[in-house]
Motif scaffolding. Structure first.
Motif, mmCIF file in Angstrom:
data_model
loop_
_atom_site.group_PDB
_atom_site.id
_atom_site.type_symbol
_atom_site.label_atom_id
_atom_site.label_comp_id
_atom_site.label_asym_id
_atom_site.label_seq_id
_atom_site.Cartn_x
_atom_site.Cartn_y
_atom_site.Cartn_z
ATOM 1 N N MET A 30 29.975 32.904 77.923
ATOM 2 C CA MET A 30 28.857 33.361 78.763
ATOM 3 C C MET A 30 27.764 33.994 77.886
ATOM 4 O O MET A 30 28.046 34.799 77.010
ATOM 5 C CB MET A 30 29.424 34.398 79.756
ATOM 6 C CG MET A 30 28.527 34.784 80.892
ATOM 7 S SD MET A 30 28.263 33.468 82.078
ATOM 8 C CE MET A 30 27.203 34.277 83.238
ATOM 9 N N GLU A 31 26.521 33.586 78.160
ATOM 10 C CA GLU A 31 25.385 34.105 77.379
ATOM 11 C C GLU A 31 24.548 35.050 78.245
ATOM 12 O O GLU A 31 24.333 34.772 79.420
ATOM 13 C CB GLU A 31 24.466 32.958 76.969
ATOM 14 C CG GLU A 31 25.045 31.959 76.006
ATOM 15 C CD GLU A 31 24.005 30.886 75.703
ATOM 16 O OE1 GLU A 31 23.511 30.875 74.584
ATOM 17 O OE2 GLU A 31 23.675 30.098 76.601
ATOM 18 N N TYR A 32 24.066 36.088 77.615
ATOM 19 C CA TYR A 32 23.202 37.027 78.334
ATOM 20 C C TYR A 32 22.005 37.412 77.465
ATOM 21 O O TYR A 32 22.099 37.443 76.240
ATOM 22 C CB TYR A 32 23.942 38.336 78.649
ATOM 23 C CG TYR A 32 25.005 38.252 79.705
ATOM 24 C CD1 TYR A 32 24.710 38.538 81.035
ATOM 25 C CD2 TYR A 32 26.315 37.942 79.360
ATOM 26 C CE1 TYR A 32 25.693 38.499 82.010
ATOM 27 C CE2 TYR A 32 27.305 37.902 80.323
ATOM 28 C CZ TYR A 32 26.998 38.182 81.642
ATOM 29 O OH TYR A 32 27.975 38.150 82.595
ATOM 30 N N VAL A 44 17.819 42.041 73.689
ATOM 31 C CA VAL A 44 19.115 42.048 73.000
ATOM 32 C C VAL A 44 19.956 40.938 73.628
ATOM 33 O O VAL A 44 20.091 40.872 74.852
ATOM 34 C CB VAL A 44 19.827 43.403 73.159
ATOM 35 C CG1 VAL A 44 21.219 43.357 72.518
ATOM 36 C CG2 VAL A 44 19.009 44.530 72.529
ATOM 37 N N CYS A 45 20.468 40.052 72.769
ATOM 38 C CA CYS A 45 21.226 38.900 73.270
ATOM 39 C C CYS A 45 22.704 39.054 72.946
ATOM 40 O O CYS A 45 23.063 39.601 71.894
ATOM 41 C CB CYS A 45 20.733 37.616 72.587
ATOM 42 S SG CYS A 45 18.983 37.327 72.826
ATOM 43 N N PHE A 46 23.542 38.550 73.823
ATOM 44 C CA PHE A 46 24.969 38.509 73.495
ATOM 45 C C PHE A 46 25.627 37.307 74.133
ATOM 46 O O PHE A 46 25.177 36.779 75.154
ATOM 47 C CB PHE A 46 25.687 39.810 73.838
ATOM 48 C CG PHE A 46 25.571 40.293 75.260
ATOM 49 C CD1 PHE A 46 24.462 41.018 75.691
ATOM 50 C CD2 PHE A 46 26.597 40.050 76.169
ATOM 51 C CE1 PHE A 46 24.368 41.487 77.002
ATOM 52 C CE2 PHE A 46 26.518 40.525 77.478
ATOM 53 C CZ PHE A 46 25.404 41.234 77.899
ATOM 54 N N LYS A 47 26.692 36.899 73.456
ATOM 55 C CA LYS A 47 27.373 35.674 73.858
ATOM 56 C C LYS A 47 28.848 35.809 73.518
ATOM 57 O O LYS A 47 29.189 36.258 72.419
ATOM 58 C CB LYS A 47 26.762 34.497 73.082
ATOM 59 C CG LYS A 47 27.327 33.155 73.445
ATOM 60 C CD LYS A 47 26.662 32.061 72.623
ATOM 61 C CE LYS A 47 27.348 30.750 72.957
ATOM 62 N NZ LYS A 47 26.794 29.631 72.229
ATOM 63 N N SER A 67 20.042 35.080 69.134
ATOM 64 C CA SER A 67 19.293 34.448 70.222
ATOM 65 C C SER A 67 20.275 33.689 71.107
ATOM 66 O O SER A 67 21.422 33.440 70.712
ATOM 67 C CB SER A 67 18.265 33.479 69.643
ATOM 68 O OG SER A 67 18.939 32.493 68.880
ATOM 69 N N VAL A 68 19.795 33.358 72.302
ATOM 70 C CA VAL A 68 20.636 32.598 73.237
ATOM 71 C C VAL A 68 19.812 31.430 73.788
ATOM 72 O O VAL A 68 18.598 31.366 73.600
ATOM 73 C CB VAL A 68 21.129 33.484 74.412
ATOM 74 C CG1 VAL A 68 22.280 34.368 73.985
ATOM 75 C CG2 VAL A 68 19.990 34.311 74.988
ATOM 76 N N SER A 69 20.484 30.539 74.469
ATOM 77 C CA SER A 69 19.786 29.374 75.025
ATOM 78 C C SER A 69 19.054 29.760 76.312
ATOM 79 O O SER A 69 19.200 30.868 76.817
ATOM 80 C CB SER A 69 20.799 28.263 75.319
ATOM 81 O OG SER A 69 21.556 28.637 76.453
#
Ligand code: MFN
Ligand code: ZN
Ligand code: ZN
Length: 572
Positions: free
Chosen positions: A1-3, A24-27, A34-36
């Protein structure tokens, strides 16, 4: 899961980010660059974003907590809350139940707590409680300062054997680092005595506190553990204890920090806990006064020292410590109900309620000394936010302490309007201190510094690759004056807008919305296998003769630590 946490105002001192508007991105539980475009967006526009809190010293798991809960039903009833869809019922104020402890820390935006005193003999029980404390990871520190084997190695200056013993006992107890409480004093308590100065000997052991501390510091650095020795010095809570405190810190000055990679994050070779209780001048409580300036001055000049404060919060609380003779001293003063326990060949423990009232001269003195330490220690990387929970007050008061640190007018108002006893202004320098912490300082003392001091390389910062342990608070720092709004500061830090643990949203708008199993953080020393085996073999005859449990039953086996975060340390 990406946020993606969008448009927050970020305070991340480990990365020198000071109030920048950024995402701030997290996966999959980790911070990422970075996230999609598919990432779930969490809008935190103009709200404070920090790494989740790291508590470097508290008492949250172990048998003394159980004794406290059992013998203080009046405390248990104070914090009752009904269960919700995701939480169990809550109970307890100063000694909340294990689940309650997890919920309350995560409501404040915390993700990690150091359990500061684990007797190896009681380690199994400590781990059982850790396993029932959700949402926070816990690193327990085994007690070494009054251990009979340790005292023997220290007396004979057998540093190699001591290093092997530490490696073995971190493994046996599934512990994180080296804790020392009232070295030689808790052993003396077995004979109804205490040690007072740093050069007193433990009865029948012919070894001094100084020798024990220096030997443990040398062995700690020989192994290159992620954390330094973590000490509760002699003479806690006694007027006139400043020279003992300073001698203790000064005594490891010549011991070089390890060059081991695992030790590279930290700057210190000694961490002194609840420094407030060790910063008193005078000869008795009648003429006691603050020694905070002298102690802070020493810390300002010595980068190898870090501390946490043990700030008094003006609550009725329950004190509990391996410094059993000191608890007896408190019993003689207050006459409140007192419990005591000997932990054979290792340490001791005492428990007694304590009422810190703003109307009482001594409590007020302690309150002001704690704040003076925070305000006189120049480098926030050397001082951490603690109440030594529950000893100087419950951890749920951290937001109130933050509000005191951020608002000089609030402190002056408490002094000027008589809310606190006049000893605060007569016997301390607090009234002359105008310094105010900013949000960057707060992020330093409550997350970045404690994480660095413990040598954590996976938390305490928003670095890509680190655990996605994040707190969001509902304050717009660009449109808010903490100095004039201490109540709003307290409220925001008490009720995180989001708390994210390993990428999971566990708190939203101050409510626990989900729970997760804690990790137990322990240190696995690599490279000492042969020495560990030899040292265990060598202690076995004594162990078998004097301990009332068998070695097979003493060790913490893997199933007691079902969700470990094992920190591998290449010690050779
Ligand atoms: C750490 O584990 C850890 O540690 C920590 O409470 C802990 O009243 C556990 O008996 C404490 N007070 C005094 O003696 C003060 C003097 C008093 C008096 O009796 O004379 N003075 C006054 O009342 C002031 C009156 C004058 C004035 O100035 O206003 C004692 C008493 C005490 C002392 C009590 N000590 C304990 C503190 C230590 C450690 C708590 C907790 C501790 C917990 N762990 O106007 C005028 O000038 C008049 C002046 C007034 C007058 O004379 O009337 C673990 O891991
Ligand atoms: Zn202590
Ligand atoms: Zn403590």
């Amino acid at each position: 899961m990406e946020y993606i946490l969008k448009n927050g105002i970020v305070y991340d001192p480990a990365n020198e980010v000071n109030g920048e508007k950024m995402d701030v991105c997290f996966k999959d539980g980790k911070i990422v660059e970075s996230v999609s475009d598919d990432a779930k967006v969490l809008d935190v526009t103009d709200k404070i974003v920090m790494p989740a809190g790291v508590d470097p010293h508290a008492h949250v798991a172990g048998p003394k907590l159980v004794v406290g809960r059992l013998y203080r039903p009046e405390d248990e009833r104070k914090g009752v809350a009904q269960k919700t869809k995701v939480t169990r019922p809550e109970a307890g104020f100063s000694i909340p139940s294990s689940p309650t402890t997890g919920y309350r820390y995560s409501r404040m935006g915390y993700g990690t707590v150091c359990e500061a005193a684990m007797p190896p003999l009681e380690a199994k029980h400590t781990h059982e409680e850790i396993n029932t404390t959700p949402n926070i990871d816990i690193n327990p520190l085994p007690l070494f300062g009054n251990n009979w084997f340790v005292m023997e190695y220290a007396r004979e200056n057998r540093i190699d054997d001591l290093a092997a013993f530490i490696a073995a006992f971190l493994r046996v107890s599934k512990g994180y680092g080296v804790k020392i409480v009232n070295p030689c004093g808790s052993e003396a308590w077995g004979w109804g005595m205490n040690v007072h100065g740093y050069d007193d000997k433990a009865p029948y052991f012919d070894v001094t506190s100084r020798e024990v501390v220096r030997a443990l510091a040398k062995a700690n650095e020989k192994l290159g553990l992620p954390h330094s020795i973590h000490i509760h010095p002699n003479d806690l809570g006694h007027p006139g204890n400043v020279p003992t405190t300073i001698s203790t810190l000064d005594s490891v000055k010549d011991i070089a920090k390890s060059t081991n990679k695992a030790a590279s994050l930290r700057d210190q070779t000694i961490h002194c806990t609840h420094l407030q209780f060790h910063s008193y001048t005078g000869n008795s409580w009648k003429d006691a006064a603050s020694g905070a300036e002298e102690v802070a001055d020493f810390i300002n000049k010595n980068k190898y020292v870090t501390c946490d404060v043990g700030q008094v919060t003006f609550d009725e609380t329950t004190t509990m410590t391996a410094d059993a003779p000191m608890e007896y001293d408190l019993f003689k003063i207050s006459g409140l109900k007192w419990a005591n326990k000997d932990i054979e060949c290792e340490t001791a423990a005492g428990i007694i309620p304590c009422i810190y009232s703003p109307k009482t001269p001594v409590s007020t003195l302690q309150w002001a000394i704690g704040l003076e330490l925070f305000l006189n220690i120049e480098n926030p990387w050397q001082v951490c936010l603690t109440t030594d929970h529950p000893n100087a007050g419950p951890f749920i008061r951290y937001p109130k302490i933050i509000s005191w640190l951020m608002s000089a007018p609030k402190r002056m108002e408490m002094i000027d309007n008589g809310e606190v006893h006049k000893w605060a202004s007569k016997r301390t320098g607090l009234a002359g201190l105008e310094r105010e912490y900013d949000f960057y300082d707060v992020a330093t003392i409550s997350r970045a510094a404690p994480a660095r001091i413990h040598g954590f390389t996976d938390r305490g910062a928003l670095t890509p690759g680190y655990n996605a342990d994040i707190a969001v608070y509902d304050i717009n720092p660009n449109d808010f004056d903490p100095s004039r709004n201490p109540e709003a500061v307290e409220s925001a830090f008490s009720n995180a807008y989001y708390t994210i643990k390993d990428g999971q949203i566990v708190v939203k708008d101050g409510n626990v919305v989900s729970t997760k199993q804690s990790h137990t953080i322990w240190t696995n020393v690599i490279g000492y296998e042969e020495e560990e085996k030899q040292i265990i073999d060598s202690i076995m005859p004594f162990f078998t003769q004097y301990y009332s449990v068998k070695w097979e039953n003493y060790q913490v086996h893997d199933h007691y630590v079902p969700n470990p975060t094992r920190v591998d340390v290449e010690a050779k």
